[in-house]
Scaffold this active site. Structure first.
Site, short mmCIF file in Angstrom:
data_model
loop_
_atom_site.label_atom_id
_atom_site.label_comp_id
_atom_site.label_asym_id
_atom_site.label_seq_id
_atom_site.Cartn_x
_atom_site.Cartn_y
_atom_site.Cartn_z
N HIS A 14 0.85 -1.20 0.00
CA HIS A 14 0.00 0.00 0.00
C HIS A 14 0.88 1.24 0.00
CE1 HIS A 14 -0.16 1.15 4.56
NE2 HIS A 14 1.03 0.78 4.21
N CYS A 23 6.14 6.79 3.85
CA CYS A 23 4.94 5.98 3.54
C CYS A 23 4.16 6.48 2.33
CB CYS A 23 4.03 5.88 4.76
SG CYS A 23 4.82 4.95 6.08
N HIS A 27 4.91 0.42 -0.62
CA HIS A 27 5.76 -0.46 0.19
C HIS A 27 4.89 -1.58 0.75
CE1 HIS A 27 3.99 2.39 3.04
NE2 HIS A 27 4.10 1.41 3.93
N HIS A 29 4.00 -4.63 3.91
CA HIS A 29 4.09 -5.05 5.30
C HIS A 29 3.68 -6.51 5.40
CE1 HIS A 29 4.27 -0.98 6.98
NE2 HIS A 29 3.32 -0.64 6.13
N HIS A 71 -1.29 -10.49 -0.40
CA HIS A 71 -0.58 -10.26 -1.66
C HIS A 71 -1.34 -9.34 -2.62
CE1 HIS A 71 2.19 -13.26 -0.19
NE2 HIS A 71 3.03 -12.88 -1.13
N GLU A 131 1.26 -3.61 12.15
CA GLU A 131 1.75 -3.21 10.84
C GLU A 131 3.24 -3.50 10.75
OE1 GLU A 131 0.29 0.45 8.27
OE2 GLU A 131 1.89 1.03 9.64
ZN LIG Z 1 2.70 1.11 5.36
#
Ligand SMILES: [Zn+2]
Length: 142
Positions: A14, A23, A27, A29, A71, A131
């Site tokens: 996201h 952010c 990227h 997580h 994914h 996260e």
């Molecule tokens: Zn993030």
């Protein structure tokens, strides 16, 4: 009070729309989701006698949540997000894109997930969404 606890993990990409900082870039997580299901009493008869709920029922719902996010490239459903989705759809690779009507912070996601679980008839008490290994958001309602 009895509390059942279960967890899943999923990977998701996201970015934060309208954010100044690292952010703002796409990227990923590995999210860790911990769900607590509470009850003051246990079932008194039938298949669920002596239980709050069948762990299998909770696992089934968590599996659906994992499949929903896992994914995916998750984009906020705003002008910028729709433009990016359009651009990516021009490429031969069919990316798995999920459009959501909110900025995909841990706070918004944990509230969304709480309601997804509730809608499946599970008496969810709280969800905690990590996260990163050290940052999480807990969402609960009264
Ligand atoms: Zn993030």
């Amino acid at each position: 009070m009895f509390i059942l606890k279960n967890e899943i993990q999923f990977d998701m990409a996201h970015y934060l729309s309208g954010y100044e900082g690292k952010c703002k870039n796409i990227h990923g997580h590995r999210y860790r989701l911990i769900v607590k299901v509470a009850s003051k009493t246990l079932h008194e008869g039938g298949q669920l006698r002596g239980m709050v709920d069948d762990f299998g029922n909770i696992k089934k719902v968590l599996k659906e949540i994992k499949e929903y996010f896992d994914h995916k490239l998750v984009l906020e459903d705003n002008e910028e997000g729709r433009k990016l989705a359009d651009k990516l759809s021009e490429l031969p690779n069919a990316f798995s894109i999920l459009m959501l009507p909110y900025r995909t912070t841990a706070e918004e996601m944990s509230r969304h997930i709480y309601h997804m679980i509730k809608e499946k008839g599970i008496n969810v008490r709280e969800v905690e969404l990590f996260e990163t290994p050290t940052n999480s958001c807990i969402y609960m309602e009264d």
